[in-house]
Design a protein around this motif. Sequence first.
Motif, PDB file in Angstrom:
ATOM      1  N   SER A 218     -13.999 -20.068 -25.552  1.00  0.00           N
ATOM      2  CA  SER A 218     -14.132 -20.224 -24.102  1.00  0.00           C
ATOM      3  C   SER A 218     -13.678 -21.612 -23.669  1.00  0.00           C
ATOM      4  O   SER A 218     -12.969 -21.762 -22.664  1.00  0.00           O
ATOM      5  N   GLU A 220     -11.570 -23.577 -25.257  1.00  0.00           N
ATOM      6  CA  GLU A 220     -10.144 -23.777 -25.505  1.00  0.00           C
ATOM      7  C   GLU A 220      -9.270 -23.081 -24.467  1.00  0.00           C
ATOM      8  O   GLU A 220      -8.277 -23.654 -23.994  1.00  0.00           O
ATOM      9  N   VAL A 221      -9.591 -21.843 -24.116  1.00  0.00           N
ATOM     10  CA  VAL A 221      -8.729 -21.115 -23.186  1.00  0.00           C
ATOM     11  C   VAL A 221      -8.785 -21.706 -21.786  1.00  0.00           C
ATOM     12  O   VAL A 221      -7.891 -21.442 -20.965  1.00  0.00           O
ATOM     13  N   GLN A 222      -9.807 -22.512 -21.501  1.00  0.00           N
ATOM     14  CA  GLN A 222      -9.919 -23.109 -20.181  1.00  0.00           C
ATOM     15  C   GLN A 222      -9.297 -24.499 -20.100  1.00  0.00           C
ATOM     16  O   GLN A 222      -9.183 -25.065 -19.013  1.00  0.00           O
ATOM     17  N   ARG A 223      -8.884 -25.046 -21.229  1.00  0.00           N
ATOM     18  CA  ARG A 223      -8.317 -26.386 -21.220  1.00  0.00           C
ATOM     19  C   ARG A 223      -6.943 -26.390 -20.564  1.00  0.00           C
ATOM     20  O   ARG A 223      -6.117 -25.507 -20.791  1.00  0.00           O
ATOM     21  N   LYS A 224      -6.683 -27.426 -19.786  1.00  0.00           N
ATOM     22  CA  LYS A 224      -5.419 -27.529 -19.069  1.00  0.00           C
ATOM     23  C   LYS A 224      -4.235 -27.612 -20.031  1.00  0.00           C
ATOM     24  O   LYS A 224      -3.162 -27.070 -19.758  1.00  0.00           O
ATOM     25  N   ARG A 227      -3.417 -24.149 -21.069  1.00  0.00           N
ATOM     26  CA  ARG A 227      -2.950 -23.409 -19.901  1.00  0.00           C
ATOM     27  C   ARG A 227      -1.507 -23.775 -19.580  1.00  0.00           C
ATOM     28  O   ARG A 227      -0.661 -22.905 -19.344  1.00  0.00           O
ATOM     29  N   THR A 471      -1.893 -18.031  -8.909  1.00  0.00           N
ATOM     30  CA  THR A 471      -3.325 -17.766  -9.126  1.00  0.00           C
ATOM     31  C   THR A 471      -4.201 -18.044  -7.916  1.00  0.00           C
ATOM     32  O   THR A 471      -5.363 -17.655  -7.916  1.00  0.00           O
ATOM     33  N   LEU A 571     -12.459 -13.084 -22.083  1.00  0.00           N
ATOM     34  CA  LEU A 571     -12.131 -14.486 -21.852  1.00  0.00           C
ATOM     35  C   LEU A 571     -10.692 -14.672 -21.397  1.00  0.00           C
ATOM     36  O   LEU A 571     -10.368 -15.649 -20.739  1.00  0.00           O
ATOM     37  N   ASP A 574      -7.914 -13.990 -16.967  1.00  0.00           N
ATOM     38  CA  ASP A 574      -7.096 -14.780 -16.041  1.00  0.00           C
ATOM     39  C   ASP A 574      -5.720 -15.065 -16.626  1.00  0.00           C
ATOM     40  O   ASP A 574      -4.705 -15.018 -15.914  1.00  0.00           O
TER      41      ASP A 574
END
Length: 632
Positions: A218, A220-224, A227, A471, A571, A574
């Motif tokens: 969670s 890691e996938v949200q880190r800019k 992304r 987005t 997760l 998005d």
Amino acid sequence: MNLSMQSMYLPGERAAVRAHLNHPPISSHNLWKDMLALQLDPSSSTTRPGRSQRPIQHTVKVTSNNGESCPFSDTFISTEAANDASSNAKDKQRRKDARFFVPAKPPGSSQMRSKPEGGGPNAWPVLGTIPELWLNYDRMHDWLLEYFEKAGLTFAAPMLTNTYFYTADPAVCEYILKTNFSNYPKGEIFHDVLNEFLGDGIFNSDGEQWKKQRKLMSAEVQRKVLRDYSLVAYREKAHVLASIVSKASYSSTSLEMQDLFKRMTLDTIVEVATGTQLGALSHDLPNVPFQSAFDEANMNVHLRFIDPLWRVKRFLNLGPEARFRDAVQYMDTFLYNVIRTRRQDIAQANSRSQSSQLTKHGEILTDGGKFIRRDLLSRYMILDESTTDKSIRDDVLSFIMAGRDSTSSVLAWFIYCLVSKPEVAEKIYDELCAFEAQHRPTPSLYSDVQEGELNEQIQQFVDLLTFEEVTSTNSNFQYLHAAITETIRLYPVVPQDVKGVLEDDVLPSGHTVHKGDLVAFIPYAMGRLKCLWGPDAPDYRPERWLNEEGVFEGASPFKFTAFQAGPRSCLGKDAAYLQMKIVMAVLCRFFKFESVPGHQINYRMSAILMMKDGMHITASRRTTISPQSHSL
């Protein structure tokens, strides 16, 4: 008040929704009073063997002098709506709420609901329902849908050693995915079936191990940094795919879009996960052994859930089990080689420069402050140097499975929906042209435009697709987002999702489940049931996701279960939408699609809802100026 006791229903509504879910909303203003007047469903309080009675779950009912309570949890009609008797404001909000919960009809109507006894498939001595299931295996998703329509939203299917409970009931889904989540893990059976394939990865683990993996993934996938790395890959691969479609439009050759999407998503997710470029998506469409191995493993592992002899076949290395073993061995060889290479890269980078350092975000920096590696695999190693190769392999393969097959499946079915409903493609095209006009003059594309010029125009359009533009909740892609979501409703990535039973329990439908049984909720059927979506449930209609202002509005995750719900909610949702919207924005802006005459579309039975024979189409270029006008 204990907010943890909240449920998706108000007192009295639970009984009504359970008893009358097969009826679409009606317009009577007295409906809600009738529904709230019903008595609580006694099945909401059950007794397990050896345990005291569970307390009845109540929803927090908000009341105020400034407004009016509404028969949905966490829903409140504003003062403006309550006082506006002339504008139907209350009805407008209730129509909005109906996206999330299915209202009930008053008592006295014909009812179709879950039946604790009978109504399911025929059960043979010893074999249970296995014979009927095997006879309908190639159309299993529709076979289950037929039983939900005639037997109720939950039914039992006895097997050799346990019982499967199939459900399309939002109340049961909420119960197993959220309310009593801990009693419905993946389970030992699920773990055993997928062990060689996914090991102890996040999709195949439970308990504390799963919590640790979920927390790490969670974050890691949200880190800019991840992304931005993913966004670059998404846009590059979208342009490569568009150039392949463009070339086919000039040569008047057909394309198999499912294969192209699988190549594109495999290239993308393997690059993001491991930093390795496979080169699967290119004009010559090379044979990629990793892709073949992944498909083989995915297809054959699904057979294990209904084949009571799969362990014997595995021991003897026969048939699908032999192919499955070979496929997994190839993927293991590939991934372990990549893992060893990445460990060497990190060690060499650290030894070359003492100025290399680990920042608080877990990135290795050079003297110039640039990233050495941004892929997920390297970041796992940096964050925890003690992580074993096996653990990294399991998590990375789970990540690849989530990002590759899921996205490619939806995109292939999306093309099918556009071919079937060309008016939807035209609305998407209009939306994309309006977006483009906000940023640059719409290019003049004539029918004899040169291929190089078209590819240049495509690249300029791709450059407009920034993260913020795609987005934003106020973005120009509302209809495209709705069209993709409607595709997922009818063709969910995972058509069946299985949970184990840890302890004896009683489901909200009244069915008693025992330790070792399996409960499977069926997103494929849930997206097609008229009792959940109304009489037009089988129809592809993106407008159902848009409100009166044309803005996208979602649905309850316990009704639209394609992305799961509760603690195990997806997760990567998005990120998947981001890639799908970029890819389809490019394709729909510049091309029209038609199905190859005579090509039949059917699904293939596997863990992921794929097309059996692919999606064969021909593509033509969209033009804004006729050749005659251009010559003038």
